[in-house]
Design an enzyme around this catalytic site. Structure first.
Site, mmCIF file in Angstrom:
data_model
loop_
_atom_site.group_PDB
_atom_site.id
_atom_site.type_symbol
_atom_site.label_atom_id
_atom_site.label_comp_id
_atom_site.label_asym_id
_atom_site.label_seq_id
_atom_site.Cartn_x
_atom_site.Cartn_y
_atom_site.Cartn_z
ATOM 1 N N GLU A 345 3.069 1.493 -11.700
ATOM 2 C CA GLU A 345 4.400 1.991 -11.332
ATOM 3 C C GLU A 345 5.267 0.761 -11.038
ATOM 4 O O GLU A 345 4.916 -0.079 -10.224
ATOM 5 C CB GLU A 345 4.288 2.908 -10.108
ATOM 6 N N HIS A 346 6.425 0.694 -11.678
ATOM 7 C CA HIS A 346 7.151 -0.568 -11.851
ATOM 8 C C HIS A 346 8.068 -0.935 -10.692
ATOM 9 O O HIS A 346 8.548 -2.074 -10.614
ATOM 10 C CB HIS A 346 7.977 -0.447 -13.133
ATOM 11 N N CYS A 347 8.360 -0.028 -9.741
ATOM 12 C CA CYS A 347 9.457 -0.308 -8.810
ATOM 13 C C CYS A 347 9.191 -1.536 -7.947
ATOM 14 O O CYS A 347 10.114 -2.252 -7.589
ATOM 15 C CB CYS A 347 9.770 0.908 -7.955
ATOM 16 N N LEU A 349 6.405 -3.804 -8.665
ATOM 17 C CA LEU A 349 5.484 -4.718 -9.333
ATOM 18 C C LEU A 349 5.999 -5.074 -10.722
ATOM 19 O O LEU A 349 6.281 -4.186 -11.530
ATOM 20 C CB LEU A 349 4.095 -4.082 -9.456
#
Length: 634
Positions: A345-347, A349
């Protein structure tokens, strides 16, 4: 005998306060760069309209000055690490569409290296019940247990700040993102999401959770991986716990309308409403969410072996959420044949942080890492189901989410490419920047496949700044236009083509350097737009500036190609979804001896992606030959 580890002279987070702050560009400089960056993509008429919008934005009574002044005030405020502190939440947590496939990304790991026969084993200081037998030679259980053991070793070292700060080209890098690797979960909101994370006021310091969530056959299980004293279970015990999960899950998948993970694939506001309905329906559901959100990470034991590498990559990116919780920061996915990867999950990392994490996980055999972690025998890990209480409405909601995401995934088509003759070492032999060479090959291939040069995004890491993340680089320069035209000009001789290639490569390197120095316009101007939305009325800027509807802003950000690289020998492939209805997502792993690429695009424009892939193979060979011939003549 357990391995020893020398404590680093500088602890994990020691450099954070001494890192330089992200420089805040001057407003006029960002506007000038914006015009330079968008100009190659515009007609003369479009450029003139954009210049008018920029001039109005910069005028003494225009909106740019009060918005920039507010950003400068914010940047100088106590407790602010960077002028981008509010940009990243607005960009990632503010998006309202799906994050599954649209935002999350994956890495496919290299295959596991068998441990040598002499690998050390964890000592067992006190007798303990023998773990249940694991399936003999079960590659899925063994690989998953090894990844858990390696991740626990990393967590223990991170908690003690024994992970040395990353240094790149002599510059210390920010390690703040490492705090989001464990027990971090994105929580859906109606207008903007939030993140549940350790190292916060609500949860000071490292995560104190002792469990992971394991998915199998559409069911979730809590599995303790740390004993009461905080030491990890041994590797055989972890394998025994996973075997117990497999046995408890049974041979057949659970009904699809009971797999709550499907809800994490919904658009964010819709998922927020579904989550509220879950919690309101029964107190047990709040407890189940607590188990998931506090878990160190997820382990997904898929029950189907993908037929090839491409199908494996696709499953890592958008596999059925009966076996996923896409809001979890880290989800290890392990297939029955032992192949494995990670969904992120990109938020909080970015790829560079996850790469360094993965490199540590795969740096040594799992038994060695388990020993280093101080693993002790605690008996077979406690395993219990994570269960939700569902009524007909909730089950219908889950089923609808499942069917919708399956259709959404079917509308994305991907290709996995490998070029063993075009690795980074080859580019260096040809005396050209490896990244510049592949980016120019992308431009040439797109020009030939689709008949035009289109807006292209490349992510540039900027972790050398305090709380630094990435910068948005726009690849198309005037030199790129000249290069593509020259390469297809039958009147151009090899020397002319080579000169155009070198000039475009040098321009690419210069622009990447500008981004790394903080001299890039897009995020600066984008944050000013966010400020207008949040505070425009009080700043005397009640409406959005025409700049953000100008041809330059719209065309430059309407990607035909969206690119990002992940250089690590421990990664076979890296991937993400395309970013628009016409975009080709290009995730590339540029290794010393090869170039691996995962392409993705919406189904309606699949033919263009396949044409691009064909032209890319030709372009790489053609540029290699041109450079080789040029060196021979020099």
């Amino acid at each position: 005998m357990a391995t020893t580890e020398t404590a680093p002279a500088v602890r994990t987070f020691d450099n954070e306060d001494s890192l330089p702050r992200v420089p805040l560009p001057e407003l006029a400089d960002s506007c000038a760069r914006f015009l330079d960056w968008c100009a190659p993509l515009l007609t003369a008429e479009q450029l003139a309209a954009t210049e008018t919008a920029v001039n109005d934005f910069l005028a003494p009574d225009g909106p740019g000055r009060p918005l920039h002044a507010e950003l400068a005030r914010f940047d100088a405020s106590d407790g602010v690490h960077s002028w981008l502190d509010e940009f990243w939440p607005a960009r990632y947590l503010g998006r309202r569409d799906r994050i599954a496939l649209n935002a999350n990304f994956f890495f496919l790991f290299r295959d596991a290296v068998p441990a040598p026969a002499t690998a050390t084993r964890t000592a067992t200081p006190t007798p303990a019940p023998a773990p249940a037998a694991t399936p003999p030679g079960d590659p899925q259980v063994e690989r998953a247990a090894g990844l858990i053991a390696a991740a626990l070793d990393y967590k223990i070292r991170l908690d003690a700040e024994r992970i040395p700060p990353l240094v790149r080209r002599g510059q210390p890098q920010s390690m703040v993102q490492n705090r989001f690797l464990f027990s971090t979960t994105r929580i859906p909101g109606q207008d903007q999401d939030t993140v549940r994370v350790p190292y916060s006021a609500a949860w000071p310091g490292p995560s104190d959770a002792r469990h992971v969530v394991v998915f199998r056959h559409g069911q979730m299980f809590r599995m303790d991986v740390l004993g009461p004293d905080g030491t990890p279970h041994t590797l055989p015990e972890l394998a025994a716990g996973l075997a117990a999960v497999v046995a408890a899950a049974g041979p057949a998948p659970a009904p699809d309308d009971t797999a709550v993970g499907h809800l994490t694939t919904k658009a964010r506001a819709a998922w927020a409403r579904s989550r509220a309905s879950l919690i309101a329906h029964d107190p047990a559901n709040a407890a189940a969410l607590e188990e998931i959100e506090r878990a160190l990470f997820c382990v997904c034991l898929d029950h189907v072996v993908p037929p090839d590498t491409l199908a494996t990559c696709d499953q890592l990116l958008h596999g059925s959420a009966a076996g996923r919780w896409y809001d979890k920061s880290v989800s290890f996915v392990v297939f029955p044949n032992g192949r494995a990867g990670i969904n992120i999950e990109h938020c909080g990392l970015d790829g560079t942080t996850v790469l360094s994490f993965v490199d540590e996980l795969l740096a040594a055999p799992p038994a060695e890492l388990s020993t280093r972690s101080g693993a002790q025998s605690h008996g077979r890990p406690a395993v219990r189901p994570v269960s939700f209480v569902l009524d007909a409405a909730l089950r219908a909601d889950i089923q609808a989410a499942s069917e919708s995401f399956a259709e959404f995934g079917e509308e994305t088509v991907a290709v996995a490419l490998s070029f063993p003759e075009h690795g980074a070492d080859r580019s260096k032999t040809l005396r050209i920047s490896p990244d510049a060479l592949v980016q120019l090959a992308y431009q040439l291939a797109h020009y030939r496949a689709k008949g035009q040069i289109g807006a292209t995004y490349e992510s540039i890491a900027t972790r050398q700044w305090r709380y630094g993340r990435t910068e948005a680089m726009r690849v198309v320069t005037p030199e790129v236009l000249t290069f593509a035209a020259t390469m297809d000009d039958p009147a151009a001789d090899p020397a002319t083509r080579l000169a155009a290639l070198r000039a475009a490569a040098n321009a690419h390197v210069r622009r990447a350097g500008e981004c790394q120095r903080g001299d890039a316009p897009e995020q600066h101007l984008w944050e000013l737009a966010f400020i207008q939305r949040r505070q425009g009325a009080e700043l005397g800027v009640p409406t959005a500036s025409p700049l953000y509807e100008s041809p330059g802003w719209l065309v430059m950000r309407d990607d035909y190609l969206s690119t990002s690289s992940a250089p690590s020998a421990n990664i076979e492939y890296f991937g993400f979804g395309s970013t628009s209805g016409k975009c080709i997502g290009i995730a590339y792993v540029l290794l010393p001896d090869r170039l691996n690429i995962y392409l993705s695009t919406p189904r309606p424009v699949t033919a263009g992606m396949h044409a691009f892939a064909d032209r890319l193979r030709e372009a790489l060979g053609e540029l290699d030959e041109l450079l080789t011939t040029g060196l021979a003549r020099s």
